[in-house]
Enzyme design. Sequence first.
Site, PDB file in Angstrom:
ATOM      1  N   SER A   1       2.961 -14.374   5.916  1.00 19.54           N
ATOM      2  CA  SER A   1       3.205 -13.135   6.798  1.00 19.54           C
ATOM      3  C   SER A   1       2.283 -12.657   7.719  1.00 19.54           C
ATOM      4  CB  SER A   1       3.477 -11.873   5.405  1.00 19.54           C
ATOM      5  OG  SER A   1       3.744 -10.773   6.241  1.00 19.54           O
TER       6      SER A   1
ATOM      7  N   TYR B   1      -0.509  -6.530  -0.801  1.00 17.52           N
ATOM      8  CA  TYR B   1       0.516  -7.414  -0.371  1.00 17.52           C
ATOM      9  C   TYR B   1      -0.068  -8.662   0.359  1.00 17.52           C
ATOM     10  CZ  TYR B   1       4.362  -9.666   2.058  1.00 17.52           C
ATOM     11  OH  TYR B   1       5.202 -10.739   2.743  1.00 17.52           O
TER      12      TYR B   1
ATOM     13  N   LYS C   1      -0.774 -12.662   0.102  1.00 15.10           N
ATOM     14  CA  LYS C   1      -0.311 -13.810   1.104  1.00 15.10           C
ATOM     15  C   LYS C   1      -1.564 -14.698   1.540  1.00 15.10           C
ATOM     16  CE  LYS C   1       4.019 -13.613   0.596  1.00 15.10           C
ATOM     17  NZ  LYS C   1       4.770 -14.740   0.017  1.00 15.10           N
TER      18      LYS C   1
END
Length: 327
Positions: A117, A141, A145
């Site tokens: 991402s 988050y 990633k």
Amino acid sequence: MTWLITGGAGYIGAHVVRALGAAGERVVVLDDLSSGLPERLPAEVPVVEGTVLDRDLLDRTLAGHEVRGVVHLAARKQVGESVEQPLRYYRENLHGLTVLLEAVVAAGVDRFVYSSSAAVYGMPDVDLVTEDTPCVPMNPYGETKLAGEWLVRATGRRHGLATACLRYFNVAGAAAPELSDVGVSNVIPMFFEALTRGEAPRVFGDDYPTPDGTCIRDYVHVADLADAHVVAARHVAAASEAGGGAEDLTVNIGTGTGVSVHEIAGLVADVTGLREPAPRVVARRPGDPARVIASAELIRRELGWKPRHDVRDMIVSAWEGWRLRHP
Ligand code: WQD
């Protein structure tokens, strides 16, 4: 050979399944159906219901379907939720990846495509974000990633996997209404939801250092994103067939074009015909960078991929999906 698509019943996963199928690849889906919808998938695609945390299930699935390559999309993906539930995000995203890679190595699978991402970059202070822009994620988050990329590359180097890490920018739109995103966590569906309830879409800040004062993002159509997975899968397959073993390609998937929140609001009004209530500017949302635009040069050069759809196509197709689900 068969490709295992984890998270294949999700919004992006179902588009990847469809694109790989159209390209003549055989696929099997693993999805825990926590947010995935099996009805997004063609009847002929086998769906294994379960999680990447289940090693036995992974072993059986990899062996039973003669899997040679994995496209790993299964993950939690909500930034705010990751701040509230960091342990869950590290467990499902990073521990889940660890278990999956252990199974992949044990099964001799040597092709791996990983969903990363733009969140790995955090608040990039550059006009165009290249793959060399420093990665400073701003939330759990994005951390999962980025650490996931490290793990994918380290495993690839040690165990001879050909890997690709795809850093998605802002994904929107749908290839068909029934494949559309059912979540209302991104700007386009949030604007649809507000307008269809008769509420004003909220613009999070108009005092950013951008031409119209609102945040700029790089929106990429999910059908183009899915095509990027097809070329990435072919790329890792070719690398493994050439016997080169460990090789990684980490690329941005964006368009190289920025669109502001005001521009999104204008296009949403045009496409839906819902011009009232007009958007209302509210306070900035904490943690939002002013401007995030991908350099899409590397993926164009390495894989020959370029986007075919613009942001209007994304809004038109997302709106068709919205109307299907909210008649
Ligand atoms: C876009 C712009 C908002 C809603 C997030 C994740 C990122 C990636 C994609 C997973 C921002 C503004 C939004 C609204 C608004 N996810 N906005 N009013 O934050 O760029 O990216 O999703 O990989 O990691 O961070 O996407 O769609 O939430 O916001 O003004 O009601 O729209 O401030 O500028 P974002 P978004």
